[in-house]
Design an enzyme around this catalytic site. Structure first.
Site, PDB file in Angstrom:
ATOM      1  N   ASP A 487       0.825  -1.208   0.000  1.00 33.18           N
ATOM      2  CA  ASP A 487       0.000   0.000   0.000  1.00 33.18           C
ATOM      3  C   ASP A 487       0.861   1.261   0.000  1.00 33.18           C
ATOM      4  OD1 ASP A 487      -2.323   1.501   0.119  1.00 33.18           O
ATOM      5  OD2 ASP A 487      -3.182   0.362   1.767  1.00 33.18           O
ATOM      6  N   ASP A 557     -10.759   2.012  -3.325  1.00 29.10           N
ATOM      7  CA  ASP A 557     -11.304   1.719  -1.993  1.00 29.10           C
ATOM      8  C   ASP A 557     -12.816   1.638  -2.041  1.00 29.10           C
ATOM      9  OD1 ASP A 557      -9.059   1.365  -0.515  1.00 29.10           O
ATOM     10  OD2 ASP A 557      -8.942   3.421   0.228  1.00 29.10           O
TER      11      ASP A 557
HETATM   12  C1  GLA Z   1      -5.707   1.848   2.139  1.00 33.01           C
HETATM   13  C2  GLA Z   1      -6.150   0.694   1.265  1.00 33.01           C
HETATM   14  C3  GLA Z   1      -7.185  -0.123   1.988  1.00 33.01           C
HETATM   15  C4  GLA Z   1      -6.612  -0.627   3.297  1.00 33.01           C
HETATM   16  C5  GLA Z   1      -6.118   0.537   4.135  1.00 33.01           C
HETATM   17  C6  GLA Z   1      -5.377   0.045   5.355  1.00 33.01           C
HETATM   18  O1  GLA Z   1      -6.716   2.775   2.300  1.00 33.01           O
HETATM   19  O2  GLA Z   1      -6.630   1.169   0.048  1.00 33.01           O
HETATM   20  O3  GLA Z   1      -7.591  -1.206   1.182  1.00 33.01           O
HETATM   21  O4  GLA Z   1      -5.572  -1.537   3.041  1.00 33.01           O
HETATM   22  O5  GLA Z   1      -5.241   1.372   3.393  1.00 33.01           O
HETATM   23  O6  GLA Z   1      -4.888   1.097   6.113  1.00 33.01           O
END
Ligand code: GLA
Length: 766
Positions: A487, A557
């Protein structure tokens, strides 16, 4: 994709000093002008290889403002379609490159000195690049241009595959003289097209609304998309644009796609001059960029993939899908079916312990899920977003048996184990920050923004990358990990590196990306069996640069099925379904609170890598039973979905956006899976048809609806139709509101998904 083509993809005609790169789909033609510079002559559908194309160099008397060469009134650089344009030499349009000398002069004069044509393609180390495999018919042209006064070369690279309507370009700057030079702009390519009769297509959006398709006519002046977020290509724009003729649709018309293999600051712009010439340049954004070269040093730009199609946008996408799936993505997972996963993020966020995770894992194993992914919160003492980034060791308060113990428990349920990391970031509350406060990117004499409570590590410095690698490798070595979600959750701002002088600062943003790529290279080399999925607050790094290291990317997301229809539809313009991370989440949806049927959520998520992201202990028995059927459905059809040819059928970005449809045709052409989505049911709705694409006109297809979008083998009405009927008349999708009686209840209502399976088969075959 592999087709018999012409045997000479790159021709140099010495008599006319012309280069012609061609296969049986495209031609790209340029020549060396009388002043030694290069002029672009043609890019488009393939044309006769033998011809002399000098007539395309149009010259004439130009206006009062032109700056022709001395004694050559018809040689005005501004009015010439330049191959790799500079600034300050009679051309007042935006340049592909700018170089500043020690004395501040930016006047340069690069002339052709030689070229090489060879079979294959060299790796672009340290940047991602398209590659070729033994047996691929690929040729590369390198043209060297030199400015003798500053002892500097620019090498322009062009690669062409015999079987793909694509040209791969980049440039390399190298300095050989005593005088240092500073490269202030270094775009990956320039492309001057003779007219402006195009519409520009790009992918734009924001967090949770990534890659929506925009299309607008070109106008005089500059139109551009870009990222200036430093460490990501961004939610806002994707490093891709296309120029399509006004009448170009999915299945007909001309379009040129341009895609940059880069994950940081980029600029893609089309400039239309007063004669209607369209100049496209694409590359690292010149803002904040300045790269000094001393004797013996070189600078390599990222690669760009330029695709031409005269059969519509659909064929452009197919070319990108083929290249990015087969000659950009690498490693063991490139050709493998992707595991169906469960991710705990939306189920637990940061609050979990071993038992609460195992409860979800047991349910997941029962319904056939293959991989359990432990998301954020497993390391340091991270119980919210305020701490521990940078401390990549397990939190034993949450996972008493450590990662190994937990992973083994997951394995004993018959599932693989995957894990989340965010290696480029650091929390103020972390051992790493306490030990190395100067490893943060930022000018500490100023206020540092703290997006998502975190700082960006200075990955321009190799020692920082090495330390993060050491930690990750030490923690993961010997563990049964089969998947990593990598990420990246904030943009860069207040960028300053404590590790370098004034000159260094102009290189930091690009060096950061190189540092990030080098960590990916180390990790993928050390853990070759691990499937990497990239992520950046959802889909802020869905770019081809990342696909070189991680064959799949978290798309957004936003897991709402209806939003995902648009996001995935737009993403598919460039990126193959095998790269699109897509999950079924709970309702009401976490991001926008919409409630959609489970079947619709699955029908959208199938068209990607597929998984679940919700607390399965809260799902009812009926829901779990339906999910079990969805999982067996995906297991049966993922090969078709992830390797087949994807066709967009109805766009959610056109008309009122209420309907969308797409299909995938299996590699052997024998099966087709189509999906149709109707967002709201409307009263007295128009009659609706779903016209399929890419079928064989004379073949007969058995066409059956997939019951509840998951029971492929259930008894369903059998319809036999010819390919020509299915493509020209289509399947009737009208609902009861348009006066069609006898429509089943399951095809009524809002947020509807219907799926159809087609098999090449005549009724006699039964
Ligand atoms: C980001 C990712 C999510 C999740 C969060 C965790 O927002 O896109 O899918 O993994 O971080 O903190």
């Amino acid at each position: 994709m592999k087709q018999k083509g012409l045997k000479m993809p790159i021709i140099f005609n010495a008599a006319f000093r012309q280069f012609h790169l061609l296969n049986n789909k495209i031609s790209y033609i340029m020549h060396i002008m009388e002043n030694g510079q290069l002029e672009h002559l043609y890019f488009g559908k393939c044309v006769c290889p033998e011809a002399d194309f000098s007539y395309l160099a149009e010259r004439g008397h130009r206006d009062m403002q032109a700056c022709p060469l001395p004694d050559q009134p018809y040689f005005s650089p501004e009015h010439i379609r330049q191959e790799y344009p500079c600034f300050g030499y009679g051309d007042m349009r935006m340049p592909a490159f700018e170089i500043e000398r020690e004395n501040g002069s930016r006047v340069v004069d690069f002339k052709y000195v030689g070229h090489r044509i060879y079979h294959g393609k060299k790796p672009l180390d340290p940047l991602p690049g398209v590659y070729c495999e033994p047996g691929d018919d690929v040729e590369t042209l390198e043209i060297t241009l030199t400015d003798e006064q500053i002892h500097t070369d620019i090498i322009l690279y062009y690669t062409i595959f015999e079987s793909a309507a694509a040209l791969i370009r980049h440039a390399e700057f190298s300095c050989h003289g005593e005088e240092r030079i500073s490269v202030e702009t270094a775009m990956s390519f320039g492309l001057d097209l003779p007219d402006m009769d195009y519409e520009m297509i790009d992918l734009a959006g924001s967090w949770s609304r990534e890659r929506h398709i925009r299309r607008h006519s070109l106008d005089y002046g500059i139109q551009s998309v870009y990222s200036l977020r430093g460490s990501c290509s961004s939610h806002q724009f994707n490093p891709f644009i296309a120029l399509a003729r006004r009448d170009t649709g999915e299945n007909s018309g001309e379009v040129i796609g341009m895609s940059l293999l880069y994950s940081g600051d980029f600029l893609a712009q089309a400039e239309v001059d007063n004669f209607g010439v369209t100049r496209v340049t694409m590359g690292i954004h010149p803002q904040e960029f300045s790269w000094t070269l001393y004797s013996g040093e070189k600078f390599v730009t990222p690669e760009a993939v330029i695709v031409y199609s005269d059969k519509g946008i659909g064929e452009m996408s197919s070319t990108y899908h083929w290249l990015y799936r087969n000659r950009l993505a690498r490693g063991m997972w490139r050709d493998r079916e992707r595991p169906i996963l469960i991710n705990n993020w939306e189920a637990t966020y940061f609050s979990f312990n071993e038992e609460s995770l195992l409860k979800i894992a047991r349910k997941a194993a029962d319904i056939g899920i293959e991989l359990f992914v432990l998301d954020d919160g497993w390391f340091g003492h991270r119980n919210d977003s305020k701490s521990s980034l940078g401390d990549w060791y397990v939190n034993k308060e949450k996972l008493q048996g450590g990662l190994k113990g937990f992973a083994e428990k997951i394995n004993s349920l018959g599932m693989g184990f995957g894990i989340w990391i965010e290696p480029e970031m650091v929390s103020e509350d972390s051992d790493l920050y306490r030990k190395h406060p100067d490893w943060v990117l930022g000018d500490k004499r100023r206020i540092l923004s703290k997006a998502r409570n975190q700082y960006v590590l200075d990955f321009s410095r190799p020692e920082v990358v090495d330390e993060v690698y050491r930690q990750l490798a030490d923690t993961f070595r010997g563990l049964p990990i089969t998947y990593i979600k990598w990420d990246h959750n904030r943009s860069m701002s207040e960028v300053f590196s404590a590790g370098g002088n004034r000159e260094y600062q102009g290189t930091v943003r690009h060096r950061f990306i190189l540092g990030m790529y080098s960590l990916y290279a180390k990790m993928t080399a050390a853990f070759p069996d691990i499937l990497f999925e990239s992520c950046a607050s959802g889909g802020a790094r869905f770019d081809p640069g990342m696909l070189y290291y991680a064959p799949q990317a978290w798309c957004s997301d936003n897991t709402d099925a209806i939003e995902r229809i648009r996001i995935q539809y737009g993403t598919s313009l460039v990126y193959p379904l095998s790269s699109i991370g897509s999950h079924v989440s709970a309702v009401p949806n976490e991001q926008i609170k919409r409630i959609t049927p489970l079947r619709t959520r699955a029908a959208v998520a199938y068209f990607g890598t597929f998984g679940y992201e919700q607390d399965l202990t809260k799902a009812s028995e009926e829901e779990l039973a339906e999910m079990k059927l969805q999982i067996s459905f995906m297991k049966k059809y993922r090969n078709l979905i992830q390797k087949g040819t994807f066709c967009r059928l109805i766009s959610p970005f056109e008309k009122d956006g209420n309907i969308a449809a797409w299909e995938v045709i299996s590699e052997d052409g024998k099966e087709v899976l189509a999906a149709y989505f109707r967002i709201l049911q409307k009263p007295e709705a128009p009659y609706t048809r779903l016209r399929l694409a890419g079928l064989e006109e004379k073949e007969t297809y058995l066409c059956q609806e997939v019951n509840n979008c998951c029971e492929a083998d259930a008894e369903a009405e059998k319809i036999y139709r010819s390919g020509s009927e299915l493509m020209n008349i289509g399947l009737i999708m009208s609902d009861e509101s348009s006066g069609c009686k006898g429509v089943a209840a399951q095809v009524q209502g809002d947020f509807l998904a219907r799926m159809f399976l087609l098999k090449k088969q005549s009724p006699d075959a039964e």
